[in-house]
Enzyme design. Structure first.
Site, mmCIF file in Angstrom:
data_model
loop_
_atom_site.group_PDB
_atom_site.id
_atom_site.type_symbol
_atom_site.label_atom_id
_atom_site.label_comp_id
_atom_site.label_asym_id
_atom_site.label_seq_id
_atom_site.Cartn_x
_atom_site.Cartn_y
_atom_site.Cartn_z
ATOM 1 N N CYS A 1 34.959 48.018 -7.007
ATOM 2 C CA CYS A 1 35.711 47.193 -6.059
ATOM 3 C C CYS A 1 34.726 46.904 -4.929
ATOM 4 O O CYS A 1 33.559 46.624 -5.197
ATOM 5 C CB CYS A 1 36.979 47.903 -5.601
ATOM 6 N N ARG B 1 40.261 51.448 -5.177
ATOM 7 C CA ARG B 1 40.729 50.675 -6.323
ATOM 8 C C ARG B 1 40.016 51.115 -7.607
ATOM 9 O O ARG B 1 40.654 51.265 -8.665
ATOM 10 C CB ARG B 1 40.506 49.183 -6.081
#
Length: 288
Positions: free
Chosen positions: A121, A127
């Site tokens: 990410c 993430r």
């Protein structure tokens, strides 16, 4: 010259390969035009491929396309997949399923032999950790807490967002199931017999097969219309007409409604004789 992403320099470029998985977590590589000061700050797609020589696939989870061009990987025979994922909020389950399908598809290819999958990410942490841990739990059957520990240890930084961690802890190990398309018999397929058709294709074939429209033969609404009363034009099975057919020459309302029950008990001078209002009025000695 564009600026570095916020806090990008705070995190290491990439971590170790996570035990029992093909994943390596890394922060987003930046094109050469992002490099502002020293050569050691450089972490471009070319640097990624030099520092991770067994890289076979890059999965990009950022919600932008500004940091580098995918062909910087693809022209070096490294596959690239983009999954647009917003930061801060917990990713939707459909995105997790998309991630799992991308990984499975790559692992079934000839290119996957002895190759690792780079996932990033912006910082390669929240993430990235969420998707990798989701795969470890849902597909590999890892305990959620163990998956988080393995990721943090391999990345060299701990996941920071509590909402991500809470969501990972709610995953049930080995709960991911592949959704397969329903296969149709050979004579009910559209086009080539080698294709597996979805339900909507089956419907389209039925539409072409019947001389009358598919709707007129299959719709519940038109099933009712086929039995309509030729005199009234109304459906013979609708609840409204069932009530009407049972009514006397007077309207259904005049026979059944409470208001008309009250009216039926009045005399010709419209003075109530035994209306429900008088019938149920509480007794009061002052009016006796």
């Amino acid at each position: 010259m564009p600026k570095y992403p916020d806090r990008w320099l705070k995190y290491s470029n990439f971590g170790k390969q996570i035990e029992g998985t093909p994943f390596v977590a890394l922060k987003v590589p930046l094109s050469k035009n992002y490099i502002q000061q020293r050569a050691e700050e450089s972490f471009s797609p070319q640097d990624v491929m030099l520092q991770i020589p067994k890289l076979g696939l890059i999965i990009d989870l950022t919600f932008t396309t500004k940091y580098y061009k995918p062909n910087e990987f693809e022209r070096e025979d490294v596959s690239y997949k983009k999954i647009f994922t917003r930061g801060h909020s917990v990713p939707e389950r459909r995105l997790v399923n998309q991630f799992i399908n991308v990984v499975k598809e790559f692992q079934l290819s000839d290119q996957a032999q002895d190759k690792v999958i780079g996932v990033h990410c912006t910082h390669g942490l929240n993430r990235t950790g969420y998707f990798i841990c989701a795969y470890m739990v849902l597909v590999l059957g890892q305990d959620p807490s163990v998956a988080i520990q393995l990721f943090n240890k391999s990345r060299g930084h701990d996941m920071e967002r509590q909402n991500y961690l809470n969501s990972i802890m709610s995953f049930i190990p080995l709960s991911y199931r592949t959704v397969e398309t329903r296969k149709l018999p050979e004579d009910e397929r559209c086009g080539s017999s080698n294709n597996v058709d979805d339900d909507w294709q089956f419907v389209e074939r039925k539409k072409r097969k019947h001389p009358e429209s598919w709707r007129s033969s299959h719709s519940w609404r038109n099933d009712h219309r086929s039995e309509r009363n030729p005199e009234s034009g109304r459906t013979s099975h609708s609840w409204r007409n069932d009530r009407s057919s049972a009514a006397n020459p007077e309207s259904w309302r005049s026979k059944h409604s409470r208001r008309n029950d009250h009216n039926s008990e009045t005399n010709h001078n419209h003075e109530p004789t035994s209306s429900w209002r008088n019938k149920y009025k509480p007794y009061d000695s002052r009016f006796s």
